[in-house]
Scaffold this active site. Structure first.
Site, mmCIF file in Angstrom:
data_model
loop_
_atom_site.group_PDB
_atom_site.id
_atom_site.type_symbol
_atom_site.label_atom_id
_atom_site.label_comp_id
_atom_site.label_asym_id
_atom_site.label_seq_id
_atom_site.Cartn_x
_atom_site.Cartn_y
_atom_site.Cartn_z
ATOM 1 N N ASP A 50 3.313 -2.756 5.222
ATOM 2 C CA ASP A 50 4.757 -2.900 5.356
ATOM 3 C C ASP A 50 5.377 -3.325 4.032
ATOM 4 O O ASP A 50 4.685 -3.812 3.125
ATOM 5 C CB ASP A 50 5.084 -3.955 6.420
ATOM 6 C CG ASP A 50 4.701 -3.515 7.824
ATOM 7 O OD1 ASP A 50 4.726 -2.296 8.076
ATOM 8 O OD2 ASP A 50 4.383 -4.388 8.654
ATOM 9 N N TYR A 101 -8.220 -8.301 3.682
ATOM 10 C CA TYR A 101 -6.862 -8.807 3.458
ATOM 11 C C TYR A 101 -6.929 -10.284 3.070
ATOM 12 O O TYR A 101 -7.805 -11.018 3.536
ATOM 13 C CB TYR A 101 -6.007 -8.679 4.720
ATOM 14 C CG TYR A 101 -5.508 -7.287 5.001
ATOM 15 C CD1 TYR A 101 -4.312 -6.836 4.453
ATOM 16 C CD2 TYR A 101 -6.223 -6.424 5.829
ATOM 17 C CE1 TYR A 101 -3.842 -5.559 4.721
ATOM 18 C CE2 TYR A 101 -5.756 -5.147 6.105
ATOM 19 C CZ TYR A 101 -4.564 -4.720 5.544
ATOM 20 O OH TYR A 101 -4.102 -3.457 5.804
#
Length: 259
Positions: A50, A101
């Site tokens: 995003d 991540y």
């Protein structure tokens, strides 16, 4: 086909969208302008992020006319916060072994031991229906496998490293939201078990995208790197780091002198 290892600073969302500037659109434009692009389409990618989420080791698979010259491509991208760091010609789309991540969480006096205990409960294969946002365009199973979660800290922030096979939409940011509640004593460690119960439904805060970076979408590829491009990439982030240190100092000064 070519696989391109890419990095970006989070100012754009990743996936191609009509009438919007995205990482993919800007990259494809640069490849086209430099004469390398054969087909204006991303065939496959390591992860869709995003807006606000940065990446160090994402990748795209594209059709190119010839072997790319990374310095030419990066010259077109230099003001966009996007870099092509490496490439390799491939015959088939590689399988992603894992995705790594990292979330940077401001250190506000957390109970780090509680966060670590909560994180341990998430390792393994579970239903992450409470720790993700449903993508209504796709019917996806909420079952995912987390290989490892590591928590480390310094004076200013906690580092939450999450490694897994694949991730649902907003899954990492909601995992961090849950760990934040545990670390602040708002929820007990055992609450994590309820969140992973497939019969339990409960909302969990989604933490901001700006604290998240895709460190690596790991594939068995030996990339060809361009030293000049790597050097310019590191210079950018070195300057960025110095600026943020100054901003931290300013913020601390304001707080110190504000009664």
């Amino acid at each position: 086909m070519y696989i391109l290892k890419i990095a970006y600073d989070g100012r754009y969302s990743f996936q191609q969208q009509p009438h919007k500037q995205t990482v993919c659109d800007i990259l494809l434009d640069a490849l086209e302008e430099t004469g390398f692009l054969a087909k204006k389409k991303v065939i496959y990618s390591g992860g869709r992020t995003d807006k606000g989420v940065s990446a160090l080791g994402n990748f795209v698979v594209v059709e190119l006319k010839k072997e790319p010259i990374l310095s030419y491509i990066n010259a077109k991208l230099k003001d966009k916060g996007i870099w092509v760091l490496g490439y390799r010609e491939i015959d088939e789309i590689p399988k992603v072994k894992y995705r790594h991540y990292r979330y940077i969480l401001p250190n506000i006096g957390y109970d780090v031991d509680a966060i670590k205990e909560g994180a341990k409960k998430m390792i393994g294969t579970h239903s992450f229906h409470n720790l993700s946002k449903r993508d209504r365009t796709k019917e996806k199973s909420p079952i995912r496998t987390i290989y490892d979660i590591k928590i480390s800290e310094n004076e200013f922030y906690l580092t939450v490293d999450i490694i897994g096979e694949s991730f649902l939409w907003n899954m990492v940011r909601k995992i961090v939201g849950a760990l934040d509640l545990v670390g602040r004593g708002k929820k007990p460690v055992e609450w994590i078990d309820k969140l992973l119960d497939e019969n339990h439904r409960e909302g969990v805060p989604t933490f901001p995208p700006e604290g998240l970076i895709l460190v690596e979408a790991k594939v068995d590829i030996e990339y060809i790197y361009d030293n000049y491009s790597i050097r310019k990439f590191k210079e950018y982030w070195g300057e960025f780091f110095k600026l943020q240190v100054m901003k931290i100092g300013i913020a601390k000064t304001v707080l110190e002198f504000t009664k």
